[in-house]
Design a protein around this motif. Structure first.
Motif, PDB file in Angstrom:
ATOM      1  N   GLY A 190      16.515   3.205 -45.063  1.00 45.95           N
ATOM      2  CA  GLY A 190      15.869   4.580 -44.528  1.00 45.95           C
ATOM      3  C   GLY A 190      16.484   5.643 -44.317  1.00 45.95           C
ATOM      4  O   GLY A 190      17.887   5.724 -44.415  1.00 45.95           O
ATOM      5  N   ALA A 191      15.837   6.740 -43.369  1.00 38.95           N
ATOM      6  CA  ALA A 191      16.739   8.028 -43.113  1.00 38.95           C
ATOM      7  C   ALA A 191      16.540   8.022 -41.793  1.00 38.95           C
ATOM      8  O   ALA A 191      15.856   7.604 -41.141  1.00 38.95           O
ATOM      9  CB  ALA A 191      15.827   9.217 -43.857  1.00 38.95           C
ATOM     10  N   LEU A 192      17.567   8.929 -41.061  1.00 41.10           N
ATOM     11  CA  LEU A 192      17.861   9.120 -39.851  1.00 41.10           C
ATOM     12  C   LEU A 192      17.419  10.357 -39.164  1.00 41.10           C
ATOM     13  O   LEU A 192      17.613  11.237 -39.899  1.00 41.10           O
ATOM     14  CB  LEU A 192      19.233   8.739 -39.424  1.00 41.10           C
ATOM     15  CG  LEU A 192      19.585   7.253 -39.533  1.00 41.10           C
ATOM     16  CD1 LEU A 192      21.307   6.895 -39.520  1.00 41.10           C
ATOM     17  CD2 LEU A 192      18.943   6.283 -38.900  1.00 41.10           C
ATOM     18  N   GLY A 193      17.019  10.472 -37.928  1.00 39.41           N
ATOM     19  CA  GLY A 193      16.829  11.510 -37.294  1.00 39.41           C
ATOM     20  C   GLY A 193      15.510  12.407 -37.496  1.00 39.41           C
ATOM     21  O   GLY A 193      15.172  13.219 -36.815  1.00 39.41           O
ATOM     22  N   GLY A 194      14.645  11.768 -38.443  1.00 36.97           N
ATOM     23  CA  GLY A 194      13.626  12.558 -38.869  1.00 36.97           C
ATOM     24  C   GLY A 194      12.287  12.499 -37.294  1.00 36.97           C
ATOM     25  O   GLY A 194      11.973  13.429 -37.238  1.00 36.97           O
ATOM     26  N   ALA A 195      12.452  11.281 -36.996  1.00 33.49           N
ATOM     27  CA  ALA A 195      11.422  11.052 -35.872  1.00 33.49           C
ATOM     28  C   ALA A 195      11.886  12.030 -34.710  1.00 33.49           C
ATOM     29  O   ALA A 195      11.133  12.748 -33.817  1.00 33.49           O
ATOM     30  CB  ALA A 195      11.514   9.799 -35.169  1.00 33.49           C
ATOM     31  N   ALA A 196      13.283  12.317 -34.262  1.00 31.70           N
ATOM     32  CA  ALA A 196      13.867  13.305 -33.132  1.00 31.70           C
ATOM     33  C   ALA A 196      13.542  14.664 -33.817  1.00 31.70           C
ATOM     34  O   ALA A 196      13.257  15.347 -32.839  1.00 31.70           O
ATOM     35  CB  ALA A 196      15.202  12.855 -33.064  1.00 31.70           C
ATOM     36  N   GLY A 197      13.716  14.904 -34.977  1.00 29.72           N
ATOM     37  CA  GLY A 197      13.273  16.032 -35.358  1.00 29.72           C
ATOM     38  C   GLY A 197      11.670  16.643 -35.081  1.00 29.72           C
ATOM     39  O   GLY A 197      11.496  17.731 -34.835  1.00 29.72           O
TER      40      GLY A 197
END
Lengths: 318, 318
Positions: free
Chosen positions: A157-164
């Protein structure tokens, strides 16, 4: 005053709770299968804001966080309980109707059956306890404690999207605002995350992962849990981190790195295992980000060729 | 606006949840055994008041309410999860230490193992979600739906004590007050109830109960659940009701009757079954209070020889 982590450590050591401390508890079911069970609290204004989300997405997310715990053990979810504390104003608003629709749509997509729960009034603020049961072949739950020096470290999966997405909401974005495709995508990562059950099942079937956890508190924190449980360290290459594409398009490299390491709620999976076998398996959305070392509980980040030690800084409740 | 009961009925009928609606959900475990699971919310200032109880008793009661649900299905509890929402002031007060001690003391007495849960901050008020798993021989969970006209109606345990204790607390009694033995006993019934697991296991072993529920909302409400699920009615003899002895000593007959019918939280068991067999089994603390009739969903109370219809008036959350 103890932190939540210290408190749980104290309770578990005092009462000898050897099943507490992974993403799910593992209980014997029958000759072929172990039972998994996980419980996640979501509290209004700490874990969600009703003015930032809407009922269907909140229902979806409430289930997604627990499905992600089942995924992190290499399990398959089967059934769920849902306990809700509901203030009178929320009850009167009809929010629960949409909440159950969103919950049920995600549940149906993974054939998860609602089997129980409780509903109570709450005087101040809504809260949700999401309980999910799952199954895993007997003795094959993927724990946090199996990582070995030399294993690769991988992210599914990808990281940081939710924090963005959270950053956008904090800056005044609303789900009903006019916005770019990238902004929409980040908001959805925050408000309607998808658990990585597909990759988890592939890892389980092929027995490729030596340790696994889901990224609920940020990569630095969650990888630190693996390192602590496995008595190992890790070395991560900053340039390898799979930032959410929409995040890279909107934020600087430093911001992306900060959000990926410390942002949380991505519900990606971090796992370890034999590099060659895992790379040869061509798993979807899986990226190697580093390797496990023998430097117990030390996590190094290599950035521009320079190593620096990173402390676990993910979200803590207290 | 829907009541909690109407809401649950709506959700369960919409999503075809045939496992929701008894005291526990029943899930298949293996060839010999079914799994039971139950979840109970306790919310500060609705279900408990921190100024009325103390930490050990609150921990005890949080588990007892769920053990009582396992008992009501004729099950044996095995493991538990505990999710807590904790305001900062409660965290700082050290209450959780005693809470876990009280929880664990009761758990240990029934060999129940704590396997998981969650701890979160709460902005306003403490809340507790108590989740207990149990087991029952396959296909032999005692449901609400098995009562037949002609069955006797029985109560295991005494009624009204918890409501009596609540009345004392509402009138200013404190656990640290000087008080009589009867007053102490009623406070303990309210603050530290004991689940009727022993009788439940005897009923299970001897397969004596056709339907069962625990008295959490008051006899009138809980018997009405059996009548609704079984499509029957019931006739209850007021003089047969097993009032808590300490209650009869302190309150009038009318007050005792009101508290037994509508008070709730006694965690006695109400069950139905063959009169002769059950009376012949000499079960401890079991009293016959009436019989099941064919008058669907009508509950009559016979008082001084005169029947009157009683509506279900137990505690409702909304």
């Amino acid at each position: 005053v103890l932190s939540e982590f210290e408190f749980i450590t104290k309770v578990t050591s005092k009462y000898g709770l050897d099943r507490v401390g992974d993403d799910c508890a593992i209980l014997p079911k029958n000759a072929e299968t172990d039972l998994l069970i996980t419980s996640d609290l979501l509290v209004e204004n700490l874990d969600f804001r009703l003015e930032w989300t809407e009922s269907r997405r909140l229902g979806h997310k409430s289930l997604a966080v627990s499905l992600s715990d089942i995924a992190a053990m290499g399990g398959r979810p089967t059934s769920a309980l849902l306990s809700l504390g509901v203030p009178e104003a929320v009850w009167d608003s009809g929010l629960l109707e949409g909440f159950y629709e969103g919950w049920h749509a995600l549940a149906a997509s993974f054939a998860v059956e609602l089997v129980g729960g409780d509903v109570s009034r709450s005087q101040n603020g809504m809260f949700i306890d999401s309980i999910v049961l799952g199954e895993v072949p007997r003795g094959r739950a993927i724990l946090r404690s199996g990582a070995k020096p030399g294993d690769g470290v991988f992210v599914a999966g990808a990281l940081g999207g939710a924090a963005g997405g959270l950053t956008l909401l904090e800056n005044g974005f609303k789900i009903e605002s006019e916005m770019s495709e990238n902004e929409t995508k980040l908001l959805e990562k925050q408000l309607k995350p998808m658990p990585q059950l597909h990759v988890a099942n592939l890892l389980q079937e092929q027995q490729l992962a030596t340790a696994m956890i889901d990224v609920s508190d940020g990569l630095s924190s969650d990888l630190a849990h693996i390192c602590r449980a496995s008595n190992v360290g890790a070395r991560i290459i900053a340039d390898r981190l799979p930032f959410e594409t929409a995040l890279s398009a909107l934020f600087s490299r430093e911001d992306c790195l900060e959000m990926a390491l410390n942002g949380g709620e991505d519900f990606a999976l971090v796992f370890t295992g034999d590099e060659e076998k895992i790379l040869a398996a061509y798993l979807p959305e899986v990226t190697q980000v580093g390797e496990i070392t023998a430097n117990t509980e030390i996590i190094e980040l290599i950035m521009d060729g320079v190593p620096r030690r990173i402390p676990p800084q993910g979200y803590r409740h207290f």
